[in-house]
Design a protein around this motif. Sequence first.
Motif, PDB file in Angstrom:
ATOM      1  N   GLN A 212       2.248   6.678  -6.664  1.00 43.09           N
ATOM      2  CA  GLN A 212       1.205   7.822  -7.141  1.00 43.09           C
ATOM      3  C   GLN A 212       1.904   9.018  -6.759  1.00 43.09           C
ATOM      4  O   GLN A 212       1.724  10.153  -7.740  1.00 43.09           O
ATOM      5  CB  GLN A 212      -0.016   7.844  -6.389  1.00 43.09           C
ATOM      6  CG  GLN A 212      -0.719   6.602  -6.633  1.00 43.09           C
ATOM      7  CD  GLN A 212      -1.994   6.374  -5.553  1.00 43.09           C
ATOM      8  OE1 GLN A 212      -1.838   6.551  -4.373  1.00 43.09           O
ATOM      9  NE2 GLN A 212      -3.287   6.250  -6.335  1.00 43.09           N
TER      10      GLN A 212
ATOM     11  N   SER B 119      -7.270   6.036  -2.451  1.00 44.14           N
ATOM     12  CA  SER B 119      -6.263   4.844  -2.004  1.00 44.14           C
ATOM     13  C   SER B 119      -6.187   4.933  -0.463  1.00 44.14           C
ATOM     14  O   SER B 119      -6.124   3.903   0.137  1.00 44.14           O
ATOM     15  CB  SER B 119      -5.065   4.867  -2.769  1.00 44.14           C
ATOM     16  OG  SER B 119      -5.149   4.741  -3.965  1.00 44.14           O
TER      17      SER B 119
ATOM     18  N   SER C  32      -9.391   3.835   1.086  1.00 48.00           N
ATOM     19  CA  SER C  32      -9.581   2.401   1.122  1.00 48.00           C
ATOM     20  C   SER C  32      -8.722   1.609   2.256  1.00 48.00           C
ATOM     21  O   SER C  32      -8.992   0.892   2.789  1.00 48.00           O
ATOM     22  CB  SER C  32      -9.002   1.983  -0.363  1.00 48.00           C
ATOM     23  OG  SER C  32     -10.223   2.622  -1.055  1.00 48.00           O
ATOM     24  N   SER C  33      -7.489   2.291   2.318  1.00 49.25           N
ATOM     25  CA  SER C  33      -6.549   1.549   3.442  1.00 49.25           C
ATOM     26  C   SER C  33      -6.929   1.726   4.708  1.00 49.25           C
ATOM     27  O   SER C  33      -7.031   1.020   5.401  1.00 49.25           O
ATOM     28  CB  SER C  33      -5.217   2.271   3.392  1.00 49.25           C
ATOM     29  OG  SER C  33      -4.430   2.011   2.050  1.00 49.25           O
TER      30      SER C  33
ATOM     31  N   GLU D 125      -7.272  10.113  -6.981  1.00 47.32           N
ATOM     32  CA  GLU D 125      -7.028   8.706  -6.779  1.00 47.32           C
ATOM     33  C   GLU D 125      -6.316   8.276  -5.458  1.00 47.32           C
ATOM     34  O   GLU D 125      -6.441   7.166  -5.037  1.00 47.32           O
ATOM     35  CB  GLU D 125      -6.441   8.184  -8.216  1.00 47.32           C
ATOM     36  CG  GLU D 125      -7.368   7.667  -9.220  1.00 47.32           C
ATOM     37  CD  GLU D 125      -8.217   6.813  -8.641  1.00 47.32           C
ATOM     38  OE1 GLU D 125      -8.030   5.460  -8.031  1.00 47.32           O
ATOM     39  OE2 GLU D 125      -9.688   7.201  -8.706  1.00 47.32           O
ATOM     40  N   HIS D 126      -5.412   9.174  -5.535  1.00 48.43           N
ATOM     41  CA  HIS D 126      -4.412   9.187  -4.170  1.00 48.43           C
ATOM     42  C   HIS D 126      -5.350   9.363  -2.767  1.00 48.43           C
ATOM     43  O   HIS D 126      -4.978   8.290  -2.017  1.00 48.43           O
ATOM     44  CB  HIS D 126      -3.425  10.312  -4.311  1.00 48.43           C
ATOM     45  CG  HIS D 126      -2.300  10.014  -3.062  1.00 48.43           C
ATOM     46  ND1 HIS D 126      -1.579   9.071  -2.998  1.00 48.43           N
ATOM     47  CD2 HIS D 126      -2.025  10.908  -2.160  1.00 48.43           C
ATOM     48  CE1 HIS D 126      -0.879   9.076  -1.857  1.00 48.43           C
ATOM     49  NE2 HIS D 126      -1.015  10.367  -1.288  1.00 48.43           N
TER      50      HIS D 126
ATOM     51  N   ALA E 119       0.781  -1.225   0.074  1.00 49.68           N
ATOM     52  CA  ALA E 119       0.112   0.201   0.250  1.00 49.68           C
ATOM     53  C   ALA E 119       0.889   1.271  -0.211  1.00 49.68           C
ATOM     54  O   ALA E 119       0.592   2.363  -0.818  1.00 49.68           O
ATOM     55  CB  ALA E 119      -0.972   0.115   1.358  1.00 49.68           C
TER      56      ALA E 119
END
Length: 125
Positions: A73, A99, A102-103, A95-96, A66
């Motif tokens: 990125q 991410s 999501s983590s 998008e970063h 991750a």
Amino acid sequence: IFRKRHLVDTDEAAYGAMNDRFHAALLAAADSPIIVGALASNDCIPFASAGAIAFDVTDLQAMFDALYFAHMQHHAICDAREAGQSVRAEFLMCEHGNSVKSSINMLQMKDPNPDRLTALRLIKS
């Protein structure tokens, strides 16, 4: 941090400091009080500030993956800015952020402590 292809205890603080420096440099380059103000609000959200890194010690390989993805990125965002591709840079920044969310949500699924789950729910992807 990434050359050795795995994480050790000291990498948590080192990555947090490196990530904080990258985000600070990006904000300085943007030279926008609006963006600075908007991102400053992230510091009030648990785990959302650039320097707030909490390793998942139960799965260090997934944590490495991750962080490496986020690091790549960062490179793509810098490349887009340097090439004058503002739309691409904006997309990569979004998008970063996704991410990271999501983590955090992956941590939420693993944590049996209901008090921490409430705090983690503050960030939705």
